[in-house]
Design a protein around this motif. Structure first.
Motif, PDB file in Angstrom:
ATOM      1  N   MET A  24      10.528 -30.124  25.936  1.00  0.00           N
ATOM      2  CA  MET A  24      11.021 -29.724  24.625  1.00  0.00           C
ATOM      3  C   MET A  24      11.903 -28.488  24.805  1.00  0.00           C
ATOM      4  SD  MET A  24       7.787 -30.265  22.040  1.00  0.00           S
ATOM      5  CE  MET A  24       7.250 -28.595  22.310  1.00  0.00           C
ATOM      6  N   GLY A  25      12.830 -28.286  23.875  1.00  0.00           N
ATOM      7  CA  GLY A  25      13.677 -27.114  23.962  1.00  0.00           C
ATOM      8  C   GLY A  25      14.320 -26.777  22.633  1.00  0.00           C
ATOM      9  N   ARG A  26      14.926 -25.599  22.596  1.00  0.00           N
ATOM     10  CA  ARG A  26      15.656 -25.168  21.408  1.00  0.00           C
ATOM     11  C   ARG A  26      17.063 -24.763  21.811  1.00  0.00           C
ATOM     12  NH1 ARG A  26      17.501 -19.770  22.402  1.00  0.00           N
ATOM     13  NH2 ARG A  26      17.985 -19.735  20.164  1.00  0.00           N
ATOM     14  N   VAL A  27      17.982 -24.956  20.874  1.00  0.00           N
ATOM     15  CA  VAL A  27      19.377 -24.589  21.084  1.00  0.00           C
ATOM     16  C   VAL A  27      19.870 -23.936  19.796  1.00  0.00           C
ATOM     17  CG1 VAL A  27      21.714 -25.410  21.565  1.00  0.00           C
ATOM     18  CG2 VAL A  27      19.749 -26.512  22.680  1.00  0.00           C
ATOM     19  N   PRO A  28      20.544 -22.792  19.880  1.00  0.00           N
ATOM     20  CA  PRO A  28      21.080 -22.182  18.663  1.00  0.00           C
ATOM     21  C   PRO A  28      21.947 -23.177  17.881  1.00  0.00           C
ATOM     22  CG  PRO A  28      21.314 -20.685  20.527  1.00  0.00           C
ATOM     23  CD  PRO A  28      20.856 -21.988  21.087  1.00  0.00           C
ATOM     24  N   ALA A  29      21.855 -23.124  16.569  1.00  0.00           N
ATOM     25  CA  ALA A  29      22.604 -24.071  15.733  1.00  0.00           C
ATOM     26  C   ALA A  29      24.093 -24.007  16.020  1.00  0.00           C
ATOM     27  CB  ALA A  29      22.324 -23.788  14.260  1.00  0.00           C
ATOM     28  N   SER A  30      24.601 -22.807  16.290  1.00  0.00           N
ATOM     29  CA  SER A  30      26.032 -22.637  16.545  1.00  0.00           C
ATOM     30  C   SER A  30      26.463 -23.252  17.869  1.00  0.00           C
ATOM     31  CB  SER A  30      26.395 -21.154  16.528  1.00  0.00           C
ATOM     32  OG  SER A  30      25.671 -20.455  17.545  1.00  0.00           O
ATOM     33  N   ALA A  31      25.510 -23.492  18.780  1.00  0.00           N
ATOM     34  CA  ALA A  31      25.825 -24.024  20.105  1.00  0.00           C
ATOM     35  C   ALA A  31      25.392 -25.475  20.272  1.00  0.00           C
ATOM     36  CB  ALA A  31      25.163 -23.156  21.176  1.00  0.00           C
ATOM     37  N   TRP A  32      24.795 -26.064  19.241  1.00  0.00           N
ATOM     38  CA  TRP A  32      24.224 -27.412  19.366  1.00  0.00           C
ATOM     39  C   TRP A  32      25.317 -28.463  19.553  1.00  0.00           C
ATOM     40  CZ3 TRP A  32      19.967 -29.863  20.469  1.00  0.00           C
ATOM     41  CH2 TRP A  32      19.815 -31.203  20.106  1.00  0.00           C
ATOM     42  N   LYS A  33      25.226 -29.219  20.669  1.00  0.00           N
ATOM     43  CA  LYS A  33      26.154 -30.311  20.948  1.00  0.00           C
ATOM     44  C   LYS A  33      25.407 -31.596  21.306  1.00  0.00           C
ATOM     45  CE  LYS A  33      29.668 -27.118  22.694  1.00  0.00           C
ATOM     46  NZ  LYS A  33      30.466 -26.727  23.899  1.00  0.00           N
ATOM     47  N   GLY A  34      24.109 -31.613  21.034  1.00  0.00           N
ATOM     48  CA  GLY A  34      23.324 -32.800  21.333  1.00  0.00           C
ATOM     49  C   GLY A  34      22.539 -32.672  22.626  1.00  0.00           C
ATOM     50  N   VAL A  35      21.736 -33.689  22.913  1.00  0.00           N
ATOM     51  CA  VAL A  35      20.900 -33.688  24.111  1.00  0.00           C
ATOM     52  C   VAL A  35      20.867 -35.087  24.716  1.00  0.00           C
ATOM     53  CG1 VAL A  35      18.781 -34.085  22.771  1.00  0.00           C
ATOM     54  CG2 VAL A  35      18.621 -33.068  25.049  1.00  0.00           C
ATOM     55  N   GLU A  36      20.981 -35.151  26.032  1.00  0.00           N
ATOM     56  CA  GLU A  36      20.851 -36.407  26.763  1.00  0.00           C
ATOM     57  C   GLU A  36      19.444 -36.482  27.346  1.00  0.00           C
ATOM     58  OE1 GLU A  36      23.121 -38.771  26.839  1.00  0.00           O
ATOM     59  OE2 GLU A  36      24.516 -37.575  25.662  1.00  0.00           O
ATOM     60  N   ALA A  37      18.843 -37.669  27.294  1.00  0.00           N
ATOM     61  CA  ALA A  37      17.452 -37.848  27.729  1.00  0.00           C
ATOM     62  C   ALA A  37      17.383 -38.784  28.926  1.00  0.00           C
ATOM     63  CB  ALA A  37      16.624 -38.402  26.580  1.00  0.00           C
ATOM     64  N   TYR A  38      16.507 -38.453  29.881  1.00  0.00           N
ATOM     65  CA  TYR A  38      16.371 -39.252  31.097  1.00  0.00           C
ATOM     66  C   TYR A  38      14.892 -39.346  31.480  1.00  0.00           C
ATOM     67  CZ  TYR A  38      21.282 -37.814  31.422  1.00  0.00           C
ATOM     68  OH  TYR A  38      22.600 -37.554  31.148  1.00  0.00           O
ATOM     69  N   GLY A  39      14.555 -40.400  32.177  1.00  0.00           N
ATOM     70  CA  GLY A  39      13.200 -40.555  32.691  1.00  0.00           C
ATOM     71  C   GLY A  39      13.167 -41.607  33.776  1.00  0.00           C
ATOM     72  N   GLY A  40      12.156 -41.537  34.627  1.00  0.00           N
ATOM     73  CA  GLY A  40      12.051 -42.508  35.700  1.00  0.00           C
ATOM     74  C   GLY A  40      10.724 -42.429  36.409  1.00  0.00           C
ATOM     75  N   GLN A  41      10.557 -43.341  37.361  1.00  0.00           N
ATOM     76  CA  GLN A  41       9.322 -43.504  38.126  1.00  0.00           C
ATOM     77  C   GLN A  41       9.625 -43.320  39.602  1.00  0.00           C
ATOM     78  OE1 GLN A  41       7.779 -47.458  37.753  1.00  0.00           O
ATOM     79  NE2 GLN A  41       5.947 -47.097  38.991  1.00  0.00           N
ATOM     80  N   TYR A  42       8.728 -42.655  40.321  1.00  0.00           N
ATOM     81  CA  TYR A  42       8.903 -42.472  41.755  1.00  0.00           C
ATOM     82  C   TYR A  42       8.575 -43.768  42.499  1.00  0.00           C
ATOM     83  CZ  TYR A  42       8.640 -37.597  40.271  1.00  0.00           C
ATOM     84  OH  TYR A  42       8.857 -36.407  39.622  1.00  0.00           O
TER      85      TYR A  42
END
Length: 313
Positions: A162-180
């Motif tokens: 989880m994370g936070r980003v200032p509203a003035s700097a918000w450009k979205g978030v990319e999500a990733y996941g995987g298995q070893y």
């Protein structure tokens, strides 16, 4: 003679003009990053949620007003409902309250269920009521079925960032996941979850093998030496980078499976004195670390305070 030359020229021009009819003839771009060899990316299993600023809020902001401050919090909340450390779900409100109390910029969380995310992210949103918050959840894999592993309550079981980003700097978030690909003999397929908050930070979490330190080390190396640079290049992320998690390895220079062996160049690791660790890129500077005993899980909360300022305080 001239007529034959004109005829050949005409055929050539006709062929060139017809090329688009046969599809895209561009040479493939092979300059992109090579996919990591020791993991299987599972984008279809990743669950992402973003929330806009709360605005008016019943609680006071706890996030730092220092623009150079950057805090990373690691939690293992043992909330599967299956493990002996399970405490009737009470670790979730306790964890959410500690997130609010400490106001971290990013949180890495292990051993939770997918329905726990809402309450945990709410704690972060209350800490930063003027900012965007996000969560990325990745379920562990049931190796018997190759499907997501489930908690006792039948919601998905896994880890999240989880994370936070200032509203003035918000450009979205990319999500990733995987298995070893390296796994122990247990039913749980160990995984990682990562998020790239565009223009602000990049963060990953993982919960590594508890049955074999050699497997845990192989998994850790796959994440830090392969996945991390690959996903950062793929998402064009730069700057502040955090990897936190329950790595089931300790810092021990005499141990063949010393956790320090999976720390890449350009990064620094700090541990809680046991198996939880936070590794960060060297554009961040270490200030302090703190462990806090939680009543409803068998792992301490582990908080690392960093700064982007290079001047020593």
């Amino acid at each position: 003679m001239h007529s034959q030359r004109y005829l050949r020229f005409f055929h050539y021009i006709s062929f060139v003009l017809a090329l688009p009819l046969f599809g895209d003839c561009r040479v493939p771009d092979e300059s992109g990053p090579s996919p990591p060899q020791n993991v299987l990316l599972r984008p279809g299993d990743v669950v992402r949620n973003t929330s806009p600023p709360l605005g008016s809020n019943r609680k006071a902001r706890t996030g730092s007003t220092d623009l150079e401050s950057f805090k990373a919090l690691q939690l293992n909340l043992c909330n599967s409902g299956i493990a002996d450390c399970y405490s009737n779900g009470d670790s979730i409100p306790e964890g959410a309250e500690y997130i609010y109390d400490t106001g971290p910029n990013v949180v890495t969380i292990n051993e939770i269920c997918s329905d726990d995310i809402k309450q945990l992210q709410a704690g972060l949103a209350e800490a930063w009521p003027s900012d965007y918050t996000y969560s990325v959840f990745m379920p562990a894999v049931n190796k018997d079925t190759n499907a997501p592993y489930k908690c006792k309550n039948q919601f998905l079981y896994g880890s999240a960032v989880m994370g936070r980003v200032p509203a003035s700097a918000w450009k979205g978030v990319e999500a990733y996941g995987g298995q070893y690909t390296a796994q122990d003999a247990g039913r749980e397929g160990r995984i990682f979850a990562c998020a790239s908050a565009t223009g602000d930070h990049f963060v990953c979490t993982t919960h590594l093998s508890a049955e074999a330190e050699s497997i845990a080390l192989a998994q850790c190396k796959a994440l830090t030496f392969e996945v991390l640079p690959y996903l950062k290049q793929l998402s064009t992320a730069s700057g502040k980078t955090i990897v936190g998690g329950d790595l089931n390895m300790e810092y021990d220079q005499s141990d063949a499976e010393n956790v320090q062996k999976c720390v890449p160049n350009g990064y620094t690791r700090k541990g809680d004195g046991s198996v939880q660790h936070i590794t960060f890129s060297n554009d961040l500077r270490f200030l302090s670390r703190k462990t806090h005993g939680l009543r409803h899980t068998d792992h301490d909360a582990f908080l690392v305070e960093l700064t982007s300022s290079r001047a020593k305080r």
